[in-house]
Every structure is written in C-alpha cells, then in structure tokens.
Scaffold this motif. Structure first.
Motif, PDB file in Angstrom:
ATOM      1  N   SER A  72       0.955  -1.252  -0.051  1.00 19.21           N
ATOM      2  CA  SER A  72       0.004  -0.233   0.001  1.00 19.21           C
ATOM      3  C   SER A  72       0.803   1.156  -0.010  1.00 19.21           C
ATOM      4  N   HIS A 236      -4.854   6.430  -0.977  1.00 13.40           N
ATOM      5  CA  HIS A 236      -6.139   5.163  -1.164  1.00 13.40           C
ATOM      6  C   HIS A 236      -5.938   4.468  -0.080  1.00 13.40           C
ATOM      7  N   TYR A 237      -5.009   4.321   0.607  1.00 10.98           N
ATOM      8  CA  TYR A 237      -4.743   3.440   1.784  1.00 10.98           C
ATOM      9  C   TYR A 237      -4.626   3.720   3.030  1.00 10.98           C
TER      10      TYR A 237
END
Length: 334
Positions: A72, A236-237
């Motif tokens: 990630s 996004h993570y």
C-alpha cells in the motif's frame, strides 16, 4: 567471515535493528500501519494466463500484516511482485534442475513461499527477517516443505551457518536467484560491502535482483516524486496523519541510508559484469545483475511489460545496461 567482521558490526548498529526496530515490529504484528483496505492486484496490467492467475490467487491468501502495509506504500509494487514471480516461475519451467531463491528483507517471505508452493518444490526458497512477528506470519499456514525462513538479519546468515544447519544445508552451494527487497537502505549506505557480502551466496551464473529507493542529484525532483507517491497513491490506503507519521518515524531516517543510482552502479559493477533496469516507480528502481550474459538475457526475455501506469515511470530505457541508463540521465538530450 573474518573479512566481514567490521561490516557485520556496522550492520548491527544500523537503523533497521535500532531506531526503526519498533516500527517494523509493530507493523509486522499488525498493531500499526495497517491500510484501511487491503491492496488488490490490478489484473488488467498483467498477462491473463493460468500461471499468473494461480500465483495472484495463492499470493493473496498467503499475505501477512507487513505485506499489506508495504504494497500500500509503493505505487504498483504489488503488481511488480507478481510480474517478477511470474518470470521466475517461467524461468524455472525451462530448467531441468530445481532452482533456489534467497529473498532478503521481504518481511513474511510471501513471494518466495508462494513460488515454492506453486512450483511444487521446483523452486526451493529461503526468506529472512529479524522480526519474530514476520516469522509467525510465515508459519501461519504451516511449515512449508520447500520454503525456509531464517529468523535474523541478512548479515548474520553466513555460508558457515548454511552448511551447519541441517534444514538450510541444501542452500550451501549457492542460490540461482537472490532478491534484495528494500533491505540495504535500512542499514547503511555502504552498498559496496552489502553487495559483496550477499554475492558470496550467489552461484557463479546466478542472477541478483535489487529493488531500492534511490536518491536523486536533483532534490526537487526527488521531493516531487515522493509527493506523487504519497498523495497520488498512498492516500487510497492511509490517512494523511499516518503518511506524515511514517515519514517522520521511518523515511527521514532511511533517507540517510539511500544512495544514488550512480553509486549503486559502481558497487554492482564491482561484482557483476552486467546490470539492467527492469522497473521504475517514482524514486524506486528494480535492477537485475549477473555475470552470465545468457542467464540474464533469458530472465529479461521472460519478463512481461511493466505493470504500472506511465505517470509513475520516469525511466523508460528499460532493459538497457545500467551504465547506459546513467549516461542518458546525465545527457537527456543526446
């Protein structure tokens, strides 16, 4: 090992086992650094065949805590792990003998274990980490018959240790592949001795793979690529607070142990005749080096195209000798 005594002491004092020890322990245990959603392979970017699908499926089931954090954190590193593993699987299928792989610094050793399991032992693998938490994740699915784990830092695994350990003695003749996965940059900037130490474990015609984050001659360029990684991918993570926390706790310390591509090339060419760039994502590069022209060409010929959107790629001269790439970077208009 006496010739490496000073180097081993240097590694013992490195950030990985000292300033950064708490971060790696907590992340490997799943106590911190866990992404808010599990990273999933973008299969649109990879070959759509049975072998690739089998690897992706088994690799996803074998992942541990640190894997999720790592994949990630670097744009399309998960896809690259699948691309590399797929290539090693194809390489092994063209060989009459079984192959050996040593993966150092890859946390739970998921890629190596999956390769051994999927190949039915055609690929014998060894992974290492100084963290008991990573070892627990490795053993969570049982003790695999064709994959082993050394619980300790890479510089404590000597040829003498391999010969003396009944389970690891099969690796004492050397490895066909060695993969250094963002490991050296956690200990020091001494790439010359790091590569010399690891190269002793490689067979004369073996291939060594490196994946590292590199400094840039232009600090503004380095910072821009970092911002793209952090705010174009990692968000996004992870939340912004977590991204900043890791930068303060880990990345600033790690930066002191990073080197330039030029410095890496000098260290590699002290040990190997050939080295090519096989992947680039921002400040991260993957390199493949060998003294065997035939084996390196074979490996490169089996690699699919890099599975990463073009906006993250700054080095498009893939598969050129690293020396040639450096010449182009110094003379971009030539």
């Amino acid at each position: 090992m006496q010739e490496f005594d000073q180097f081993i002491s240097e590694c013992d004092r490195g950030p990985r086992l000292n300033q950064l020890a708490k971060f790696f322990s907590e992340t490997a245990a799943g106590d911190s650094g866990i992404p808010r959603r599990k990273p999933v392979v973008d299969t649109r970017l990879l070959p759509n065949d049975v072998l690739m699908r089998q690897f992706i499926e088994l690799h996803a089931r074998r992942q541990g805590n640190f894997d999720q954090h790592y994949h990630s954190s670097i744009p399309y590193r998960l896809e690259e792990e699948c691309r590399m593993a797929y290539t090693i699987l194809r390489y092994s299928r063209s060989s009459l003998e079984s192959l050996s792989l040593y993966s150092l610094g890859t946390a739970e050793g998921t890629m190596a274990r999956t390769l051994s399991e999927l190949s039915g032992g055609k690929i014998q693998s060894l992974s290492c980490s100084p963290n008991e938490e990573n070892h627990k994740c490795f053993m969570a699915f049982g003790d695999p018959p064709h994959a082993s784990f050394f619980l300790g830092p890479f510089h404590r695994l000597s040829k003498e240790y391999l010969r003396a350990d009944a389970k690891l003695a099969r690796f004492s003749g050397g490895f066909d592949f060695i993969f250094e996965d963002t490991t050296f940059q956690m200990y020091s900037a001494n790439r010359e001795m790091q590569i010399e130490f690891i190269a002793q474990h490689l067979k004369p015609d073996g291939i060594m793979l490196f994946l590292e984050k590199f400094r840039s001659a232009d600090e503004n360029d380095y910072v821009a690529r970092e911002a793209q990684k952090d705010f174009g991918f990692k968000t996004h993570y992870f939340g912004t607070d977590e991204i900043v926390r890791k930068k303060d706790a880990v990345l600033n310390t790690m930066h002191d142990c990073e080197v330039t591509l030029q410095a890496m090339a000098a260290a590699i060419y002290n040990q190997f005749r050939h080295c090519v760039v096989t992947w680039n994502s921002g400040n991260f590069y993957e390199l493949a080096a060998s003294n065997s022209t035939e084996n390196l060409q074979k490996y490169v010929s089996l690699l699919p195209e890099p599975a990463i959107p073009v906006e993250y790629v700054y080095e498009t001269s893939t598969y050129l000798e690293l020396a040639s790439v450096l010449t182009q970077l110094r003379n971009p208009t030539s």
